[in-house]
Write an enzyme that holds these catalytic residues in place. Structure first.
Site, PDB file in Angstrom:
ATOM      1  N   GLN C 208       0.822  -1.204   0.000  1.00  0.00           N
ATOM      2  CA  GLN C 208       0.000   0.000   0.000  1.00  0.00           C
ATOM      3  C   GLN C 208       0.860   1.259   0.000  1.00  0.00           C
ATOM      4  OE1 GLN C 208      -2.748  -2.316   3.195  1.00  0.00           O
ATOM      5  NE2 GLN C 208      -3.206  -0.142   3.105  1.00  0.00           N
ATOM      6  N   ARG C 355      -8.424  -1.449   8.600  1.00  0.00           N
ATOM      7  CA  ARG C 355      -9.217  -0.209   8.506  1.00  0.00           C
ATOM      8  C   ARG C 355      -9.378   0.444   9.862  1.00  0.00           C
ATOM      9  NH1 ARG C 355     -13.694  -1.896   4.001  1.00  0.00           N
ATOM     10  NH2 ARG C 355     -13.667   0.093   2.945  1.00  0.00           N
ATOM     11  N   CYS C 356      -8.260   0.679  10.567  1.00  0.00           N
ATOM     12  CA  CYS C 356      -8.408   1.121  11.952  1.00  0.00           C
ATOM     13  C   CYS C 356      -8.135   2.590  12.157  1.00  0.00           C
ATOM     14  CB  CYS C 356      -7.514   0.296  12.878  1.00  0.00           C
ATOM     15  SG  CYS C 356      -5.782   0.759  12.804  1.00  0.00           S
ATOM     16  N   GLU C 725     -12.551   4.351   6.439  1.00  0.00           N
ATOM     17  CA  GLU C 725     -12.551   3.565   7.665  1.00  0.00           C
ATOM     18  C   GLU C 725     -13.658   3.958   8.645  1.00  0.00           C
ATOM     19  OE1 GLU C 725      -7.772   2.894   7.991  1.00  0.00           O
ATOM     20  OE2 GLU C 725      -8.609   4.886   7.990  1.00  0.00           O
TER      21      GLU C 725
END
Lengths: 272, 171, 773
Positions: C208, C355-356, C725
């Site tokens: 990413q 996704r935090c 997120e």
């Protein structure tokens, strides 16, 4: 079968191939039986519902005969694994794999099914009871394969139901309960079959539970409850990711009671 | 799976084209499609037959190609995502996924579309519940499924309309 | 902007023409597989790979000892710790990579793996972080001499103590946010291709953050940075799990250098799940202080965090506990104190994934759960309690007690909208009636505030590299454009969203704009895509670069129209002379002139690059309401409805934003009900494949109902905020609150996720609420 003890029979492959991929089984020979003709059928004849061992789960699911006359099998057929797996997974494979978490073994125990096996020494018929020896071990010899699964034909005042509890669809059951009920003309229990999924080393026939209702009315809540309790007593689950053992035991009770009530409703409607 | 190097001959029709190959008996169909035939639209998302990313059709039935041996498809017809569009025209299922935002990362998409294809062959106008059950062997981590369901509904409507048009005799 | 344009990237995906790492096939390519540790903690006594080496088709075997001369047996983590690539002395978690096998194909590599004999001497393992911090616990990292990774705190401890001791009500609850795995559909993998003549390494990898990887690789390997090319092709989902650098990437690169062949490594799922980065594993004790009337005063949270064997959180350097200090949430509090102690355990690294938003999930879960705990304690409806304590909309920009400046918000509006949509008060009536009949139904609310868009470079860096992001736009002579970015989509639809931004700013048709990301040889430097930062940073850069192009276009237009620059008016796609709209030049005319007829004193060409350093974070928010029914016989929960009202400021593509919210809601659902990676005391991992780690299918996943409110970010060039997120951050509290609400008549204060049937049933049974059928 040639290849001896180390050979494995490949039917639908939906349990076996995953094991091979994870290298949990490493047979030197795979014998693909899919080419054997005439082993895919669902029909009633000679007092039995007969299913060829290579009948796919998806065919069970699509069968009107199963849906109308053997709802206990239909219940399972729409919830085994997922639709794609059911396209290949076979009735014979689901039974002869000997996995206590598979759904059909418990149902076959409740239905008092018989299994026809063919092998080097010819053909023999075995009762479902006693067939499931241990986890992944059945009464089949290495040189035998299942060819037919037969279930006593449904009588007019009978009904069956299969209920399983899952954390998520397609997961192995937390517990499952198969109930097949026949009523006499007075509306009393004539015969009860109870099979349990995923709560022991093999699928379990809950025999004491089966006896508890004989001659009793299905309006007897106490008797129904007793069936559930006895089914729970027959279970010997282990604690795993799907839940603690005591919970699973309790669920056997809950599911059996619910399944029995549904089987009764169906029996009253003439099996449907 | 361990295996010797003995090879078996297979003849498979894939997306309408015939292929002959000598393969190890243990070769999985998905590897045959991806590596031997070079069609990489069919994906591998797990090793326990749970995710459905590798779903293809064999003789019209959806199967997980990671759970079928290539040799088992000898003499059979295989359809993969690359075979959905015909003559440069997208299949209604492909259109539906594009139109309704039925994909994000795209990794589960080919398998999801093939499962949808098989579902609509069996059941041309499925309910939402039937669609959800029909794709329950296909995991998606991006979309939350609502838009996949809408994509399949779009395709079902479009396919039904096309069917009806065909039934009306041309004037 | 604001249109649900169909995605530009989709035609390739729906036709099976995506290009993921495993689709890369190079001549002579070999395949890498790993022997993995069966033990969580063990000394390696010997490794015998003779049989593996003798297997036909096996090309090379690599152990930790082979990496030592290269200085690659350990590499730096993203959190200034270091991690093992391959062990030389001991293994520190089950399924850790131990020996790399390189073979001609993947089947042979796997065959060879089973032929390697490794002799281990098992050591006592520690898998509970609280136990790891006790004296006498087995030491995971002898190089550190302690299992204590860090202590972090925020707020005024003494003042908070005073605030709490003076409060009418204090509620306290232990909350465990379990260890989960992102379970992207595409596992981690790479293809490494080292060109021995040029000394050049090309690495196709599932990352990413390709640029950051290149820089770190250059520093670690001593290969000059211009000789390293990282290509992040199509990525099959990342969710934070593909920010990390895994041993497979390093060993594949080394294997390519050693063998002179390209080397591919693709993790099997059952290898990926237990060895790549986890999310969460955060043990909190949370307290909330309030007045009798429900006025919330302060929050206090003490946390022990489990980091596995290496502190490798993909975190901004200055924030060892991520942005946990957002734990005051949507509320106007007087004071608070939060502290976190990190522990090493015998598990793989991770923490910041799934996704935090850099630990915002844990923070939001804590505050939103505690608001409900308080509501039940004082007998107040949870929505009334929230409404009473929200930061009022006229107080924005709002400075939180822990130092964040919330850019904009209107929390009351979002909650009101969610309540109207779901029919909140009718549901409460239904619930009361159902209770009388003995049926269990719950309603759960969560009103979250997110913090995304890292970030202002004064605060945010990773290993010293500032967290700006970039866009480079080139307009071709015929008016078509290519735009490149430092971010990397893993499904978020950047090719469409960025094209829409540029189309809006320059008036070009979307189809005339090609968007590229992920190739470090061509894209401008950027920090990548995670923590919902792409639109706030690279999206802003796209607007700023477009505006630079427009500035130059004005000069060119002035030349073409023989007018003064200040007399020109910009109207989407063209400049015209003030008062004479017929005297106009389109952006296409201007682009052509930039290469064929540029004025003296002005450079040819029409392009711009922008490195956008945001002045602040963006603070998206929303309110979610969940309705759940509980089976009293089995404990099985069923989500009946879920309404999500999100506010992410101005929206570029509503279709994509809705998709992002749906997906994140499904992840929140999975976390809440199904997913967990567990370890026993010996360090054996459970939930390590897709048979045991249950991610939601279409059947149980609710039919999401989404709505929005729009409160633009005042500092973003076009008023947008991040959104990717929000729903993983906001939804778990709504699910758990709903289930606990259903059980509230029994006075059950809390159940930890995942809310499996047996946990709910146990709670029911304890309170006499379980039924026998």
């Amino acid at each position: 079968m040639k290849g001896g003890d180390d050979a494995k029979v490949l039917a639908g492959g939906q349990s076996l191939i995953p094991l091979l991929k994870l290298r949990l089984a490493s047979p030197t020979r795979l014998v693909d039986i899919n080419g054997i003709p005439g082993l895919e059928y669902i029909r009633e004849s000679g007092g039995y519902l007969r299913m060829g061992a290579l009948t796919r789960m998806a065919d069970l699911e699509a069968s009107d005969l199963i849906m109308k006359r053997y709802p206990i099998i239909h219940d399972a057929s729409v919830e085994i694994a997922d639709p794609t797996v059911r396209n290949l997974g076979t009735v014979g494979g689901n039974i002869s794999h000997g996995d206590p978490a598979n759904d059909l073994p418990a149902i076959m125990l409740a239905l008092e099914a018989e299994f026809v096996a063919e092998g080097g020494s010819g053909s023999r018929t075995m009762k479902a009871e006693g067939f499931f020896v241990d986890t992944f071990t059945t009464a089949l010899n290495h040189n035998e394969i299942l060819t037919e699964i037969r279930v006593p034909m449904a009588s007019p005042r009978s009904g069956g139901s299969y209920l399983k509890l899952e954390k998520r669809i397609g997961d192995f059951a937390i517990a499952g309960s198969a109930v097949q009920l026949s009523l006499n003309s007075r509306g009393e229990c004539e015969r009860l079959g109870v099979g349990l999924t995923a709560v022991g080393p093999t699928a379990i026939k809950a025999k004491k539970a089966e006896e508890a209702l004989k001659g009793k009315k299905l309006t007897d809540e106490g008797a129904i409850r007793r069936v559930g309790e006895l089914a729970a007593e027959a279970a010997s689950p282990t604690t795993d990711l799907r839940g603690p053992a005591d919970y699973k035991k309790e669920m056997v009770k809950v599911l059996t009671i619910r399944s029995l009530k549904r089987a009764y409703q169906r029996a009253q409607r003439g099996g449907m | 799976m361990e295996g010797g190097k003995t090879k078996m001959h297979i003849a498979v029709t894939l997306n309408g084209k015939k292929y002959d190959a000598d393969v190890e008996p243990r070769l999985l169909l998905v590897h045959f499609i991806r590596e031997n035939l070079g069609l990489t639209g069919t994906h591998i998302g797990c090793d326990t037959s749970n995710c459905g990313a590798c779903t293809v059709l064999v003789d019209g039935k959806a199967v997980k190609s990671c759970t079928v041996l290539a040799v088992q498809t000898n003499g059979k017809e295989v359809l993969t995502v690359e075979g959905l569009a015909k003559g440069g025209k997208l299949h209604p299922i492909q259109e539906g996924f594009w139109e309704k935002h039925g994909l994000q990362c795209g990794f589960c998409t080919p398998g999801m579309m093939m499962a949808a294809y098989a579902l609509l062959q069996k059941n041309p106008s499925p309910s939402e519940e039937e669609i959800r059950r029909g794709i329950s062997g296909n995991l998606c981590r991006c979309t939350g499924y609502v838009k996949i369901v809408e994509s399949i509904q779009y395709a079902a409507d479009k396919m039904m309309m096309a069917e009806r048009k065909m039934e009306v005799p041309a004037k | 902007m604001g249109h649900g344009v169909k995605r530009k990237e989709d035609p390739r995906f729906i036709q099976g023409k995506g290009n993921y790492v495993d689709d890369v096939k190079l001549p002579g390519m070999l395949f890498l597989d790993f022997v993995r540790s069966p033990y969580a903690h063990a000394r390696i006594k010997s490794i015998n790979a003779d049989k593996a080496k003798a297997l036909p088709g096996v090309v090379a075997v690599l152990t930790g000892k082979d990496l030592v001369p290269l200085g690659l047996d350990w590499i730096p983590t993203l959190s200034s710790d270091k991690m093992m690539v391959l062990p030389t002395e001991k293994v520190v978690f089950q399924m850790q990579e131990v020996v790399g096998i390189v073979a001609e194909d993947r089947y042979t590599a796997a065959d060879a793996v089973s032929l390697v004999e490794v002799e281990y001497e098992p050591l006592p393992a520690v898998t509970n972080p609280m136990k790891a911090l006790e004296p006498g616990a087995p030491i995971v990292r002898p190089d550190k001499g302690t299992n204590h990774v860090f202590h972090w705190e925020v707020g005024d401890k003494a003042a908070t103590e005073k605030l709490f001791s003076g409060a009418d009500v204090v509620v306290k609850q232990e909350l465990y946010y379990p260890r989960i795995h992102v379970s992207y559909m595409e596992t981690a993998g790479c293809v490494a291709d080292f060109d021995q003549v040029r000394g050049h390494l090309t690495l196709w990898m599932t990352t990413q953050a390709p640029h950051a990887v290149r820089t770190v690789a250059a520093l670690v390997t001593k290969i000059p940075e211009n000789n390293i090319r990282i290509i992040s092709p199509d990525i099959g989902g990342g969710f934070g799990g593909k920010v990390y650098v895994y041993p497979g990437y390093i060993v594949a690169a080394v294997a390519s250098i050693v063998t002179g062949h390209p080397v591919k490594w693709i993790n099997d799922r059952s290898d990926d799940q237990p060895s790549t980065a986890f999310g969460r594993d955060w043990h909190m004790t949370a307290e909330l202080a309030a007045k009798k009337d429900g006025t919330m005063l302060g929050v206090r949270i003490k946390t022990v965090s489990d980091h596995g064997a290496f502190f490798g959180d993909a975190n901004p350097s200055k924030f060892p506990a991520g942005l946990f200090s957002i734990c005051t949430g949507s509320y106007d509090l007087k004071g608070g104190f939060a502290e976190v102690d990190g522990a090493y355990t015998n598990k793989p690294l991770g923490g910041i994934t799934y996704r935090c938003s850099f630990r915002v999930t844990e923070a939001v879960y804590a505050i939103e759960r505690m608001v409900d705990v308080l509501a039940y304690k004082i007998g107040m409806d949870p929505t009334d309690l929230r409404m009473k304590n929200f930061i009022p909309s006229n107080k924005f920009p709002y400075k939180s007690i822990f130092g964040w400046t919330y850019d904009s918000g209107n929390y009351t509006a979002a909650l009101k909208k969610a309540m109207d949509k779901i029919g909140y008060w009718d549901l409460r009536k239904e619930q009361a009636e159902k209770r009388k009949k003995g049926e269990l139904m719950g309603i759960g609310v969560s009103s979250f505030t997110e913090i995304v868009g890292a970030g202002p470079s004064a605060q945010f860096d990773i290993l010293g590299i500032k967290m700006f992001d970039s866009a480079e736009i080139r307009i071709h002579p015929t008016g078509k454009a290519i735009a490149r970015f430092g971010t990397k989509s893993q499904g978020q639809g950047h090719e469409t969203t960025y094209a829409q931004i540029i189309a809006e700013e320059l008036g070009l048709p979307i189809e005339d704009i090609t968007v590229e990301e992920g190739d470090t040889d061509t894209a401008p430097y950027g920090l990548g895509t995670y923590a919902s930062r792409s639109t706030p940073t690279a999206g802003a850069a796209a607007a700023m670069a477009s505006r630079k192009i427009r500035d130059k276009a004005r000069k060119l237009a002035a030349h073409l129209l023989e007018a003064r620059e200040e007399d020109l008016v910009w109207e989407r796609g063209k400049f015209y002379v003030k008062g004479s709209p017929e005297r106009a030049k389109t952006i296409q005319d201007i682009a052509f002139a930039a290469y064929t007829n540029h004025p003296p004193g002005v450079e040819a060409g029409l392009e711009a690059v922008d490195y956008y350093d945001p002045p602040n974070m963006t603070f998206p928010f929303g309110s979610y309401i969940c309705v759940v029914d509980i089976d009293r016989g089995t404990g099985q929960p069923k989500v009946r409805r879920f309404v999500a009202v999100d506010d992410c400021g101005n929206i570029i593509n509503p279709l994509i934003v809705e998709g992002q919210i749906h997906g994140a809601l499904a992840m929140g659902f999975g976390t809440s009900f199904l997913e967990e990676i567990k370890y026993d005391e010996d360090g054996n991992v459970f939930g390590a494949n897709f048979m045991d780690y249950l991610i939601p299918t279409a059947v149980e996943t609710p039919k999401w109902e989404t709505e929005k409110t729009t409160t633009p970010s005042p500092h973003h060039p076009f008023g947008a905020k991040g959104v990717g997120e929000s729903a993983t951050v906001g939804s778990p509290a709504a699910f758990v609150n709903a289930v606990v609400d259903a059980l509230s008549q029994g006075g059950i204060p809390h159940i930890d996720m995942p809310l499996s049937p047996w946990k709910i049933w146990n709670a029911l049974k304890e309170k006499g609420l379980a039924m026998e059928a």
